[in-house]
Scaffold this motif. Structure first.
Motif, PDB file in Angstrom:
ATOM      1  N   GLY A 189       0.792  -1.221   0.000  1.00  0.00           N
ATOM      2  CA  GLY A 189       0.000   0.000   0.000  1.00  0.00           C
ATOM      3  C   GLY A 189       0.822   1.267   0.000  1.00  0.00           C
ATOM      4  N   SER A 190       2.126   1.169   0.241  1.00  0.00           N
ATOM      5  CA  SER A 190       2.975   2.361   0.199  1.00  0.00           C
ATOM      6  C   SER A 190       3.309   2.690  -1.254  1.00  0.00           C
ATOM      7  N   GLY A 191       3.632   3.950  -1.514  1.00  0.00           N
ATOM      8  CA  GLY A 191       4.011   4.350  -2.857  1.00  0.00           C
ATOM      9  C   GLY A 191       5.278   3.655  -3.324  1.00  0.00           C
ATOM     10  N   THR A 192       6.228   3.468  -2.407  1.00  0.00           N
ATOM     11  CA  THR A 192       7.469   2.781  -2.759  1.00  0.00           C
ATOM     12  C   THR A 192       7.199   1.340  -3.167  1.00  0.00           C
ATOM     13  N   ARG A 193       6.365   0.652  -2.416  1.00  0.00           N
ATOM     14  CA  ARG A 193       6.044  -0.739  -2.750  1.00  0.00           C
ATOM     15  C   ARG A 193       5.307  -0.813  -4.095  1.00  0.00           C
ATOM     16  N   GLN A 194       4.450   0.145  -4.347  1.00  0.00           N
ATOM     17  CA  GLN A 194       3.712   0.194  -5.614  1.00  0.00           C
ATOM     18  C   GLN A 194       4.678   0.270  -6.791  1.00  0.00           C
ATOM     19  N   THR A 195       5.679   1.147  -6.701  1.00  0.00           N
ATOM     20  CA  THR A 195       6.659   1.291  -7.781  1.00  0.00           C
ATOM     21  C   THR A 195       7.535   0.053  -7.900  1.00  0.00           C
ATOM     22  N   PHE A 196       7.945  -0.510  -6.776  1.00  0.00           N
ATOM     23  CA  PHE A 196       8.771  -1.716  -6.784  1.00  0.00           C
ATOM     24  C   PHE A 196       8.050  -2.863  -7.487  1.00  0.00           C
ATOM     25  N   GLU A 197       6.785  -3.081  -7.152  1.00  0.00           N
ATOM     26  CA  GLU A 197       6.040  -4.192  -7.737  1.00  0.00           C
ATOM     27  C   GLU A 197       5.832  -3.998  -9.240  1.00  0.00           C
ATOM     28  N   ARG A 198       5.657  -2.749  -9.666  1.00  0.00           N
ATOM     29  CA  ARG A 198       5.534  -2.489 -11.097  1.00  0.00           C
ATOM     30  C   ARG A 198       6.839  -2.822 -11.812  1.00  0.00           C
ATOM     31  N   GLY A 199       7.969  -2.454 -11.215  1.00  0.00           N
ATOM     32  CA  GLY A 199       9.261  -2.736 -11.835  1.00  0.00           C
ATOM     33  C   GLY A 199       9.645  -4.203 -11.817  1.00  0.00           C
ATOM     34  N   MET A 200       9.090  -4.961 -10.886  1.00  0.00           N
ATOM     35  CA  MET A 200       9.441  -6.375 -10.749  1.00  0.00           C
ATOM     36  C   MET A 200       8.378  -7.282 -11.356  1.00  0.00           C
ATOM     37  N   HIS A 201       7.635  -6.772 -12.314  1.00  0.00           N
ATOM     38  CA  HIS A 201       6.573  -7.558 -12.946  1.00  0.00           C
ATOM     39  C   HIS A 201       7.135  -8.889 -13.452  1.00  0.00           C
ATOM     40  N   GLY A 202       6.396  -9.948 -13.241  1.00  0.00           N
ATOM     41  CA  GLY A 202       6.807 -11.277 -13.660  1.00  0.00           C
ATOM     42  C   GLY A 202       7.627 -12.022 -12.640  1.00  0.00           C
ATOM     43  N   LEU A 203       8.186 -11.313 -11.653  1.00  0.00           N
ATOM     44  CA  LEU A 203       9.017 -11.951 -10.633  1.00  0.00           C
ATOM     45  C   LEU A 203       8.356 -12.014  -9.260  1.00  0.00           C
ATOM     46  N   LEU A 204       7.309 -11.225  -9.061  1.00  0.00           N
ATOM     47  CA  LEU A 204       6.755 -11.056  -7.719  1.00  0.00           C
ATOM     48  C   LEU A 204       6.406 -12.365  -7.022  1.00  0.00           C
ATOM     49  N   PRO A 205       5.758 -13.337  -7.694  1.00  0.00           N
ATOM     50  CA  PRO A 205       5.396 -14.571  -6.975  1.00  0.00           C
ATOM     51  C   PRO A 205       6.605 -15.356  -6.471  1.00  0.00           C
ATOM     52  N   ASP A 206       7.786 -15.114  -7.080  1.00  0.00           N
ATOM     53  CA  ASP A 206       8.977 -15.889  -6.734  1.00  0.00           C
ATOM     54  C   ASP A 206       9.876 -15.205  -5.713  1.00  0.00           C
ATOM     55  N   LEU A 207       9.554 -13.965  -5.336  1.00  0.00           N
ATOM     56  CA  LEU A 207      10.447 -13.223  -4.444  1.00  0.00           C
ATOM     57  C   LEU A 207      10.322 -13.704  -3.006  1.00  0.00           C
ATOM     58  N   ASP A 208      11.456 -13.759  -2.325  1.00  0.00           N
ATOM     59  CA  ASP A 208      11.505 -14.156  -0.913  1.00  0.00           C
ATOM     60  C   ASP A 208      11.555 -12.886  -0.062  1.00  0.00           C
ATOM     61  N   ILE A 209      10.394 -12.436   0.415  1.00  0.00           N
ATOM     62  CA  ILE A 209      10.311 -11.207   1.212  1.00  0.00           C
ATOM     63  C   ILE A 209      10.310 -11.593   2.688  1.00  0.00           C
ATOM     64  N   LEU A 210      11.423 -11.311   3.356  1.00  0.00           N
ATOM     65  CA  LEU A 210      11.583 -11.673   4.762  1.00  0.00           C
ATOM     66  C   LEU A 210      10.860 -10.706   5.687  1.00  0.00           C
ATOM     67  N   LEU A 211      10.984  -9.394   5.421  1.00  0.00           N
ATOM     68  CA  LEU A 211      10.420  -8.370   6.297  1.00  0.00           C
ATOM     69  C   LEU A 211       9.699  -7.325   5.465  1.00  0.00           C
ATOM     70  N   GLU A 212       8.585  -6.818   5.992  1.00  0.00           N
ATOM     71  CA  GLU A 212       7.873  -5.678   5.425  1.00  0.00           C
ATOM     72  C   GLU A 212       7.767  -4.630   6.524  1.00  0.00           C
ATOM     73  N   LEU A 213       8.418  -3.485   6.333  1.00  0.00           N
ATOM     74  CA  LEU A 213       8.519  -2.466   7.378  1.00  0.00           C
ATOM     75  C   LEU A 213       7.959  -1.147   6.873  1.00  0.00           C
ATOM     76  N   GLU A 214       7.436  -0.345   7.800  1.00  0.00           N
ATOM     77  CA  GLU A 214       6.812   0.919   7.428  1.00  0.00           C
ATOM     78  C   GLU A 214       7.798   2.073   7.329  1.00  0.00           C
ATOM     79  N   HIS A 215       8.988   1.913   7.889  1.00  0.00           N
ATOM     80  CA  HIS A 215       9.911   3.047   7.962  1.00  0.00           C
ATOM     81  C   HIS A 215      11.196   2.760   7.197  1.00  0.00           C
ATOM     82  N   THR A 216      11.625   3.737   6.419  1.00  0.00           N
ATOM     83  CA  THR A 216      12.799   3.564   5.581  1.00  0.00           C
ATOM     84  C   THR A 216      14.065   3.348   6.407  1.00  0.00           C
ATOM     85  N   GLU A 217      14.194   4.046   7.526  1.00  0.00           N
ATOM     86  CA  GLU A 217      15.397   3.885   8.342  1.00  0.00           C
ATOM     87  C   GLU A 217      15.497   2.471   8.898  1.00  0.00           C
TER      88      GLU A 217
END
Length: 311
Positions: free
Chosen positions: A197-225
């Motif tokens: 739902g973040s703007g950054t995640r939106q852009t990332f998912e658009r750029g990674m089209h075709g790979l998203l189901p295969d990605l190993d996402i360990l952590l999802e965090l709300e803060h960039t730092e």
């Protein structure tokens, strides 16, 4: 004139708090005085602006229709009052910004805006795109600065500046020594990402089209730092705005990675304004300062990050 500005202030406060007692407190009025002002406004024109359910006041269709008109009128009156009393056209401003913009760009603009002889105040709220857009719709913010794409019939969405996301890792990560990553590398990596739902995640998912189901996402965090610290600790690789990463790249605590050429992470930052919001001199001044903002430099600039000429 049959209505007073005080009556209009009570109307807006009641619309915001949905409770006459809290509205009265916000205006430093007694509950009875606020209630009387609202009843007089309605009775003078034989209208009803709220549906009353117990102690709750809910704007009805007529109230929702008039709210933006009242907001615009009081904003103009407030600006005129400031011009009379302070001899300036630039006044206090309520600004909303998404996390990347708020934490890395808006504070500098805020300092410039306030650095005038009258020192106008700026209230800055940092939240995600959805929250900022809703607050602008509700006239609780004068202007929003967002990084996510948005469609709204109530809001004017104005392109501001370009941005790009950068994939990065710690200096100790095996990818730090690679030239350009392949899609297979991206699939094999462990990722530390912004939340859905973040703007950054939106852009990332658009750029990674075709790979998203295969990605190993360990952590999802709300803060960039937090993401940067996790990547520095070698918990995975990340993808954030270049605005967030410039200092870390200069220090060498994080390393930018080249991605396959077809993986595009370009995006746009936007201003958002309510279409019926009065555009004050302060809003115009804020936009001018934002447009004068320079990009933070990166080491070796774009050649280090996206070498389009190499294979």
């Amino acid at each position: 004139m049959k209505f007073s500005f005080r009556q209009l202030e009570v109307f807006l406060a009641a619309a915001h708090f949905q409770n006459i007692t809290r509205a009265a407190d916000s205006l430093a009025m007694s509950q009875s005085a606020a209630s009387s002002a609202l009843k007089e406004l309605e009775s003078q024109f034989d209208i009803q602006l709220f549906d009353r359910v117990g102690k709750r006041l809910q704007l009805n269709e007529l109230g929702r229709l008039y709210r933006p008109k009242v907001e615009a009128l009081l904003a103009q009156a407030g600006e005129l009052e400031q011009a009379f009393s302070k001899h300036t056209e630039v006044g206090a401003l309520k600004v909303g910004a998404t996390l990347t913009i708020g934490n890395y760009l808006a504070v500098g603009v805020m300092a410039q805006y306030m650095n005038t002889p009258t020192h106008p105040k700026v209230a800055l709220e940092v939240a995600n795109t959805r929250t900022i857009a809703q607050r602008v719709k509700d006239f609780e913010l004068d202007i929003g600065l967002i990084e996510g794409e948005l469609q709204s019939s109530e809001l004017e969405v104005i392109p501001w500046r370009g941005d790009e996301l950068v994939v990065f890792c710690s200096p100790d990560h095996p990818f730090a020594q690679k030239g350009r990553l392949s899609d297979a590398d991206l699939r094999s990596a462990t990722w530390v990402m912004r939340e859905q739902g973040s703007g950054t995640r939106q852009t990332f998912e658009r750029g990674m089209h075709g790979l998203l189901p295969d990605l190993d996402i360990l952590l999802e965090l709300e803060h960039t730092e937090a993401i940067k610290r996790a990547v520095e600790a070698n918990l995975g690789i990340g993808c954030l705005s270049r605005v967030c990463l410039a200092d870390a790249f200069r220090r060498g605590s994080l390393v930018p990675l080249k991605v396959p050429e077809e993986r595009q992470f370009d995006r746009t930052f936007y201003f958002i304004l309510h279409k019926q919001k009065y555009r004050s001199a302060g809003i115009d001044r804020w936009i001018d300062l934002c447009e004068q903002l320079q990009d933070p430099p990166l080491p070796e600039e774009r050649g280090l990050l996206y070498d389009r000429t190499s294979s």
